[in-house]
Design an enzyme around this catalytic site. Structure first.
Site, PDB file in Angstrom:
ATOM      1  CD  GLN A 101      16.658  19.580  11.125  1.00  0.00           C
ATOM      2  OE1 GLN A 101      17.495  20.171  11.804  1.00  0.00           O
ATOM      3  NE2 GLN A 101      16.660  18.270  11.012  1.00  0.00           N
ATOM      4  CG  HIS A 119      15.591  25.352   9.225  1.00  0.00           C
ATOM      5  ND1 HIS A 119      16.670  24.524   9.423  1.00  0.00           N
ATOM      6  CD2 HIS A 119      15.017  25.503  10.453  1.00  0.00           C
ATOM      7  CE1 HIS A 119      16.735  24.183  10.711  1.00  0.00           C
ATOM      8  NE2 HIS A 119      15.750  24.755  11.352  1.00  0.00           N
ATOM      9  CB  CYS A 130       9.749  46.885  -3.420  1.00  0.00           C
ATOM     10  SG  CYS A 130      10.419  45.628  -4.534  1.00  0.00           S
ATOM     11  N   GLY A 186      18.787  11.400   8.496  1.00  0.00           N
ATOM     12  CA  GLY A 186      19.866  12.250   8.001  1.00  0.00           C
ATOM     13  C   GLY A 186      19.990  13.595   8.684  1.00  0.00           C
ATOM     14  CB  THR A 187      18.713  15.503  11.201  1.00  0.00           C
ATOM     15  OG1 THR A 187      19.026  16.674  11.974  1.00  0.00           O
ATOM     16  CG2 THR A 187      17.853  14.568  12.022  1.00  0.00           C
ATOM     17  CG  ASN A 212      22.637   9.740  10.571  1.00  0.00           C
ATOM     18  OD1 ASN A 212      23.743   9.700  10.031  1.00  0.00           O
ATOM     19  ND2 ASN A 212      22.138  10.857  11.070  1.00  0.00           N
TER      20      ASN A 212
HETATM   21  P1  OAD Z   1      23.966  18.083   9.463  1.00  0.00           P
HETATM   22  O1  OAD Z   1      24.980  18.359   8.418  1.00  0.00           O
HETATM   23  O2  OAD Z   1      24.206  18.663  10.803  1.00  0.00           O
HETATM   24  O3  OAD Z   1      23.804  16.515   9.658  1.00  0.00           O
HETATM   25  C1  OAD Z   1      23.675  15.657   8.552  1.00  0.00           C
HETATM   26  C2  OAD Z   1      23.449  14.248   9.056  1.00  0.00           C
HETATM   27  O4  OAD Z   1      23.221  13.417   7.945  1.00  0.00           O
HETATM   28  C3  OAD Z   1      24.658  13.651   9.808  1.00  0.00           C
HETATM   29  O5  OAD Z   1      24.185  13.047  11.017  1.00  0.00           O
HETATM   30  C4  OAD Z   1      25.197  12.579   8.835  1.00  0.00           C
HETATM   31  O6  OAD Z   1      25.712  11.449   9.517  1.00  0.00           O
HETATM   32  C5  OAD Z   1      23.950  12.223   8.074  1.00  0.00           C
HETATM   33  N1  OAD Z   1      24.164  11.715   6.699  1.00  0.00           N
HETATM   34  C6  OAD Z   1      25.078  12.120   5.785  1.00  0.00           C
HETATM   35  N2  OAD Z   1      24.903  11.473   4.610  1.00  0.00           N
HETATM   36  C7  OAD Z   1      23.841  10.654   4.781  1.00  0.00           C
HETATM   37  C8  OAD Z   1      23.141   9.741   3.939  1.00  0.00           C
HETATM   38  N3  OAD Z   1      23.495   9.547   2.664  1.00  0.00           N
HETATM   39  N4  OAD Z   1      22.091   9.080   4.456  1.00  0.00           N
HETATM   40  C9  OAD Z   1      21.708   9.261   5.757  1.00  0.00           C
HETATM   41  N5  OAD Z   1      22.319  10.111   6.590  1.00  0.00           N
HETATM   42  C10 OAD Z   1      23.360  10.806   6.112  1.00  0.00           C
HETATM   43  O7  OAD Z   1      22.552  18.545   8.864  1.00  0.00           O
HETATM   44  P2  OAD Z   1      21.198  18.890   9.649  1.00  0.00           P
HETATM   45  O8  OAD Z   1      21.033  18.042  10.847  1.00  0.00           O
HETATM   46  O9  OAD Z   1      20.122  18.878   8.636  1.00  0.00           O
HETATM   47  O10 OAD Z   1      20.024  25.170   9.465  1.00  0.00           O
HETATM   48  O11 OAD Z   1      21.460  20.380  10.087  1.00  0.00           O
HETATM   49  C11 OAD Z   1      20.440  21.083  10.743  1.00  0.00           C
HETATM   50  C12 OAD Z   1      20.493  22.544  10.396  1.00  0.00           C
HETATM   51  O12 OAD Z   1      21.815  23.044  10.599  1.00  0.00           O
HETATM   52  C13 OAD Z   1      20.240  22.863   8.934  1.00  0.00           C
HETATM   53  O13 OAD Z   1      18.871  22.881   8.602  1.00  0.00           O
HETATM   54  C14 OAD Z   1      20.855  24.209   8.783  1.00  0.00           C
HETATM   55  C15 OAD Z   1      22.142  23.949   9.506  1.00  0.00           C
HETATM   56  O14 OAD Z   1      22.766  25.052  10.039  1.00  0.00           O
HETATM   57  C16 OAD Z   1      20.087  26.472   9.131  1.00  0.00           C
HETATM   58  O15 OAD Z   1      20.848  26.886   8.283  1.00  0.00           O
HETATM   59  C17 OAD Z   1      19.133  27.338   9.896  1.00  0.00           C
END
Ligand code: OAD
Length: 253
Positions: A101, A119, A130, A186-187, A212
């Site tokens: 993502q 994304h 253009c 990490g999502t 995560n």
């Molecule tokens: P989030 O910010 O929602 O989630 C990040 C995740 O990473 C959380 O569950 C944290 O616990 C975890 N995390 C943080 N640091 C970490 C580490 N060092 N190792 C492992 N995990 C860690 O981000 P996304 O799920 O990627 O979309 O967000 C999804 C979408 O929401 C993005 O692509 C973006 C956003 O709005 C758009 O802009 C269209």
């Protein structure tokens, strides 16, 4: 007793192909703030105001005011050990596909070849009039930055309210439905359609591993609660050790 990494390594080796679904957490250790953590981008800025296509079309400077610096620094961003371990596992045949993502391009920089950027990416910026293409560091100053023709520039990324690129979406669904295991890294798994992929993979029989720092995805079969930059190299080392052992024993095809 085997540790968790050994158990997960064995499951991944036995349930190929393995597909990765990554989110902002995998790039946290490259110094890129996540979205929903405390102090994250959407903690400070309302995405409905700063990252929706509807607002962008009315007032693109909102988006550029929070993303401009990041885009201009795009080429300085560096992959971390999590991205590198994933690229190595692809080279050795354990990972078949990365679905991300993230728009930071770090999987590709680390050497992963089969990457679906659901994304989009900040690599290319387009003029909405253009269609001239700019690479991230060449974006002109100005708020919002404008093309030589006077048109507004927009990165090749998906804003809220925009459809996902159909080819990326179709390939991601296909990979989820046909994988033997999925690493969800990490999502927060709240933004659809990407958030639906682990469930889809599971429905089709895949083993789901979440990596995560906190538990985010409810239906994981195994959870490694650790920073991605620590967990992925450890997991990759266990998978490699397993492969080496089986090659010695003449077992692994
Ligand atoms: P989030 O910010 O929602 O989630 C990040 C995740 O990473 C959380 O569950 C944290 O616990 C975890 N995390 C943080 N640091 C970490 C580490 N060092 N190792 C492992 N995990 C860690 O981000 P996304 O799920 O990627 O979309 O967000 C999804 C979408 O929401 C993005 O692509 C973006 C956003 O709005 C758009 O802009 C269209």
């Amino acid at each position: 007793m085997d540790n968790l990494y050994k158990q997960v390594a064995r499951t991944i080796a036995a349930n190929r192909p393995c597909v990765v679904l990554s989110g902002a957490g995998i790039s946290a250790e490259s110094g890129i703030p996540t979205f929903r953590s405390k102090g994250g981008l959407w903690d400070k800025y309302d995405p409905a105001v700063y990252a929706s296509i509807e607002v962008f079309n009315r007032d693109p400077s909102r988006y550029w005011s929070i993303r401009g610096e990041f885009i201009r620094n795009y080429h300085e961003l560096k992959p971390n050990p999590a991205h590198t371990a994933i690229a190595d596992l692809e080279k050795s045949g354990f990972i078949s596909q990365v679905i991300t993502q993230n728009i930071d391009g770090l999987h590709k920089k680390a050497g992963s070849l089969n990457v679906i950027e659901m994304h989009g990416s900040l690599r290319e910026i387009f003029c909405l009039v253009c269609r001239r293409e700019y690479l991230a560091p060449e974006v002109p100053e100005g708020m919002p930055p404008l093309c030589q023709c006077g048109g507004v520039l927009k990165p090749n990324t998906v804003l809220f309210g925009e459809p996902l690129p159909p080819v990326a979406l179709e390939s991601a669904y296909q990979a989820a439905m046909t994988c033997g295991s999925m690493l969800v890294i990490g999502t927060s798994a709240v933004v659809y359609p990407a958030a639906a992929l682990p469930g889809l993979a599971k429905q089709h029989g895949a083993f789901i591993v979440e990596i995560n720092i906190e538990k985010a995805f409810a239906d994981a079969d195994a959870i490694i609660q650790e920073k991605a930059g620590i967990a992925l190299p450890l997991l990759a080392a266990e998978i490699k050790a397993l492969a080496d052992m089986r090659i010695e024993e003449g077992e692994l095809s």
